[in-house]
Design a protein around this motif. Sequence first.
Motif, PDB file in Angstrom:
ATOM      1  N   LYS A  18       0.872  -1.178   0.000  1.00 56.76           N
ATOM      2  CA  LYS A  18       0.000   0.000   0.000  1.00 56.76           C
ATOM      3  C   LYS A  18       0.901   1.218   0.000  1.00 56.76           C
ATOM      4  CE  LYS A  18      -3.794   2.179   2.453  1.00 56.76           C
ATOM      5  NZ  LYS A  18      -4.649   2.125   3.638  1.00 56.76           N
ATOM      6  N   PHE A  19       0.596   2.174  -0.864  1.00 55.77           N
ATOM      7  CA  PHE A  19       1.433   3.350  -1.055  1.00 55.77           C
ATOM      8  C   PHE A  19       0.594   4.605  -0.854  1.00 55.77           C
ATOM      9  CE2 PHE A  19       2.821   6.632  -4.078  1.00 55.77           C
ATOM     10  CZ  PHE A  19       4.093   6.858  -3.607  1.00 55.77           C
ATOM     11  N   ILE A  20       1.076   5.510  -0.011  1.00 54.90           N
ATOM     12  CA  ILE A  20       0.387   6.780   0.249  1.00 54.90           C
ATOM     13  C   ILE A  20       1.411   7.909   0.144  1.00 54.90           C
ATOM     14  CG2 ILE A  20      -0.891   8.155   1.934  1.00 54.90           C
ATOM     15  CD1 ILE A  20      -1.745   5.496   3.230  1.00 54.90           C
ATOM     16  N   SER A  21       1.039   8.972  -0.551  1.00 60.27           N
ATOM     17  CA  SER A  21       1.918  10.134  -0.673  1.00 60.27           C
ATOM     18  C   SER A  21       1.090  11.397  -0.451  1.00 60.27           C
ATOM     19  CB  SER A  21       2.555  10.159  -2.067  1.00 60.27           C
ATOM     20  OG  SER A  21       3.441  11.246  -2.162  1.00 60.27           O
ATOM     21  N   LYS A  22       1.695  12.356   0.235  1.00 56.02           N
ATOM     22  CA  LYS A  22       0.997  13.604   0.537  1.00 56.02           C
ATOM     23  C   LYS A  22       1.986  14.763   0.446  1.00 56.02           C
ATOM     24  CE  LYS A  22      -1.676  15.852   4.141  1.00 56.02           C
ATOM     25  NZ  LYS A  22      -2.255  15.765   5.471  1.00 56.02           N
ATOM     26  N   PHE A  23       1.554  15.866  -0.142  1.00 56.69           N
ATOM     27  CA  PHE A  23       2.388  17.064  -0.200  1.00 56.69           C
ATOM     28  C   PHE A  23       2.083  17.932   1.021  1.00 56.69           C
ATOM     29  CE2 PHE A  23       3.465  21.398  -1.393  1.00 56.69           C
ATOM     30  CZ  PHE A  23       4.761  21.215  -1.815  1.00 56.69           C
ATOM     31  N   VAL A  24       3.140  18.369   1.705  1.00 56.41           N
ATOM     32  CA  VAL A  24       3.010  19.189   2.912  1.00 56.41           C
ATOM     33  C   VAL A  24       3.705  20.522   2.664  1.00 56.41           C
ATOM     34  CG1 VAL A  24       3.619  19.361   5.351  1.00 56.41           C
ATOM     35  CG2 VAL A  24       2.988  17.152   4.401  1.00 56.41           C
ATOM     36  N   ASP A  25       3.016  21.616   3.002  1.00 53.36           N
ATOM     37  CA  ASP A  25       3.591  22.955   2.876  1.00 53.36           C
ATOM     38  C   ASP A  25       3.448  23.666   4.216  1.00 53.36           C
ATOM     39  OD1 ASP A  25       4.593  25.367   2.070  1.00 53.36           O
ATOM     40  OD2 ASP A  25       3.047  25.776   0.580  1.00 53.36           O
ATOM     41  N   GLU A  26       4.446  23.469   5.074  1.00 52.20           N
ATOM     42  CA  GLU A  26       4.455  24.059   6.410  1.00 52.20           C
ATOM     43  C   GLU A  26       5.672  24.976   6.545  1.00 52.20           C
ATOM     44  OE1 GLU A  26       2.146  23.560   8.786  1.00 52.20           O
ATOM     45  OE2 GLU A  26       0.999  22.135   7.594  1.00 52.20           O
ATOM     46  N   VAL A  27       5.754  25.683   7.647  1.00 49.19           N
ATOM     47  CA  VAL A  27       6.884  26.568   7.905  1.00 49.19           C
ATOM     48  C   VAL A  27       8.185  25.763   8.018  1.00 49.19           C
ATOM     49  CG1 VAL A  27       7.873  28.220   9.544  1.00 49.19           C
ATOM     50  CG2 VAL A  27       5.416  28.254   9.060  1.00 49.19           C
ATOM     51  N   ASP A  28       8.137  24.635   8.722  1.00 46.63           N
ATOM     52  CA  ASP A  28       9.329  23.825   8.967  1.00 46.63           C
ATOM     53  C   ASP A  28       9.672  22.864   7.842  1.00 46.63           C
ATOM     54  OD1 ASP A  28       9.544  25.057  11.419  1.00 46.63           O
ATOM     55  OD2 ASP A  28       8.506  23.450  12.491  1.00 46.63           O
TER      56      ASP A  28
END
Length: 65
Positions: A18-28
Amino acid sequence: MKRKLADRLDWNRVLHRKFISKFVDEVDFKGHITLISIYQVKESLRRNIKINEDDYRLAKSVMTD
């Protein structure tokens, strides 16, 4: 920048994943977070061998670009 695919579809030894990918745009942190869960494989990468009555466990090393 060189891009690599994290789904690892070329891993023929893996039968169920099972493969999951997510784009994160945070300060850190800004980028992709990926999780691959492997549930079933054809065979283990580990091998047990005996040398002079002693047991050793070997792991196959796989290097990719």
